[in-house]
Design an enzyme around this catalytic site. Structure first.
Site: not given
Ligand code: PHB
Ligand code: APR
Length: 404
Positions: A75, A204, A296, A300, A388
């Site tokens: 990505h 997000y 989460p 990280k 990120y």
């Molecule tokens: C996930 O795909 O499980 C995932 C992706 C981004 C995050 C946390 C979990 O910030």
């Protein structure tokens, strides 16, 4: 009683323990990995799935990147959504071409178990009564029961890679560690759904009703989360209620929303920030979740486990190949610099994107302003992007015996 000697005893076969075992193997250093769960449990456990650029490079340099190469989804951007609009952040464009790769942690673990098995070095699942002792002596001891026998293994060093609930950190005497902790007043309800991802990149979302996240595992499986109260019983949420809430939070003004499909897994994850320092006591070294937990939101956790073990492998290589111990002495300080920056980033993403139950109207407006600034300022987007995709590990692959 099986008596034994090994160079490095590793407790835990999660990403930290397995990666360390393989890095040591590549440097000709012996290790024994003991895991209290079964192979199936460790592989099937659903966890996060975002790999930083540096973690991808590390897996590839270690020769365990084939699955990732084939099935990982690269990505080059992500979306931040608020007030009903999605805003793209061009991760690759802002970081000189770096990206993240979506590849489930359980796939990473499966690949590493296969690699370990191919080396024929010991990896014991379903070990019972695992304990460590004599940590401040020159020969710490790892004890466990396996296959009906008691084992007592004398090690040069022990790596505590046994996660947040493991036995290594608690084996350190009282008063040695300083613990820094923050518990958040919310949790994530997460689902896996049999639905093709409706966006190629993560989204997000900050919504009046709380945080939501759109992610994926494959071209056929969507991974979604939303914020719920802490300790929310999963039984309170029927599949229908989950979809109603998910769509309510995620649907944007242009009509974008996740595809709906059968829910194949659902769970609630608590959120905490935690650091225990130093990450070493005598000849015990803590790595990964046994030493630190991030919420989460920045994805990280696994990436920090990977950089810890790179630093540890470098130090152990220097010890076994040149008798040098400075890097072992510096291990905790080197790790913690990166850990704290990831802690700060994960806390910031969490605080910016979630509704706090006791939040003031002021905070809500401030968060919206933060997101407005983030998605309109190149400087702010660059700052998010470089964190990120992952800040550097401060340690070269070459120093850990790999070719960059
Ligand atoms: C996930 O795909 O499980 C995932 C992706 C981004 C995050 C946390 C979990 O910030
Ligand atoms: N004896 C042996 N093994 C143990 C013991 C014990 N007493 N206690 C726990 N373990 C094992 C767990 O079963 C698990 O397989 O240690 C392993 C720890 O693995 P993880 O919890 O996955 O932690 P780590 O390897 O540090 O990986 C970092 O990144 O995405 C995040 O939190 C996520 O797992 C993740 C992590």
């Amino acid at each position: 009683m099986g008596g034994n000697r090994i160079q490095v005893g590793i407790v835990g076969a999660g990403p930290a323990g397995l990666l360390l075992g393989h890095l040591l193997h590549l440097n000709g250093i012996d290790s024994l990995i003991v895991e209290n769960r079964s192979r199936e449990y460790v592989i099937d456990r659903v966890r996060a799935g975002v790999l930083e650029q540096g973690t991808v490079d590390l897996l590839q340099a270690m020769g365990v990147g084939d699955g990732l190469q084939q099935a990982g989804l690269r990505h080059e951007g992500l979306h931040v959504s608020f007030r009903g609009s999605r805003h793209r952040i061009d991760l690759a464009g802002l970081t000189g071409g770096k990206a993240i790769t979506v590849y489930g942690q359980n796939e990473v673990v499966r690949d590493l178990i296969d690699a370990r098995t191919a080396t024929t070095r010991p990896l014991h699942f379903e070990a019972e009564r695992v304990s460590v002792s004599d940590l401040d002596s020159s020969s710490p001891v790892l004890r466990f029961q396996h296959g009906g026998a008691e084992h007592e293994v004398h090690c040069d060093y022990i790596a505590g890679c046994d996660g947040f609930h493991g036995i290594c950190r608690p084996a350190i005497p009282e008063g040695v560690l300083t613990v820094y902790e923050r518990i958040y007043p919310f949790a994530w309800l997460g689902i896996l759904s049999e639905a093709a991802p409706s966006s190629e990149e993560l989204v997000y979302t900050y919504h009046d009703r709380g945080f939501a996240l759109f992610s994926m595992r494959s071209p056929k499986v969507t991974r979604l989360y939303f914020q719920v109260p802490p300790d929310e019983p999963i039984e309170h949420w029927s599949d229908e209620a989950i979809w109603t809430e998910m769509l309510e939070r995620m649907t944007t003004q242009d009509g974008w929303q996740p595809n709906v499909g059968r829910i194949i897994q659902k769970s609630v994850t608590p959120m905490r920030s935690f650091v225990a320092a130093p990450m070493r006591y005598g000849r015990l070294f803590l790595a990964g979740d046994s030493a630190h937990i991030v919420p989460p939101t920045g994805a990280k956790g696994l990436n920090l486990a990977a950089s810890d073990v790179l630093v540890l492998a470098r130090a152990l290589k220097a010890f076994y190949q040149h008798g040098r111990t400075e890097w072992l002495q510096e291990y905790s300080d080197v790790c913690l610099r990166r850990v704290w920056k990831a802690q700060r980033f994960s806390w910031w993403m969490t605080s910016t994107l979630h509704r706090f139950p006791d939040g003031h109207a002021f905070d809500h407006q401030r968060q919206l302003a933060d997101l407005d600034y983030l998605t309109t300022s190149r400087a702010a987007m660059t700052s998010l992007a470089e964190q990120y995709v992952g800040l550097p590990a401060d340690v070269s692959f070459e120093s850990a015996g790999l070719t960059d």
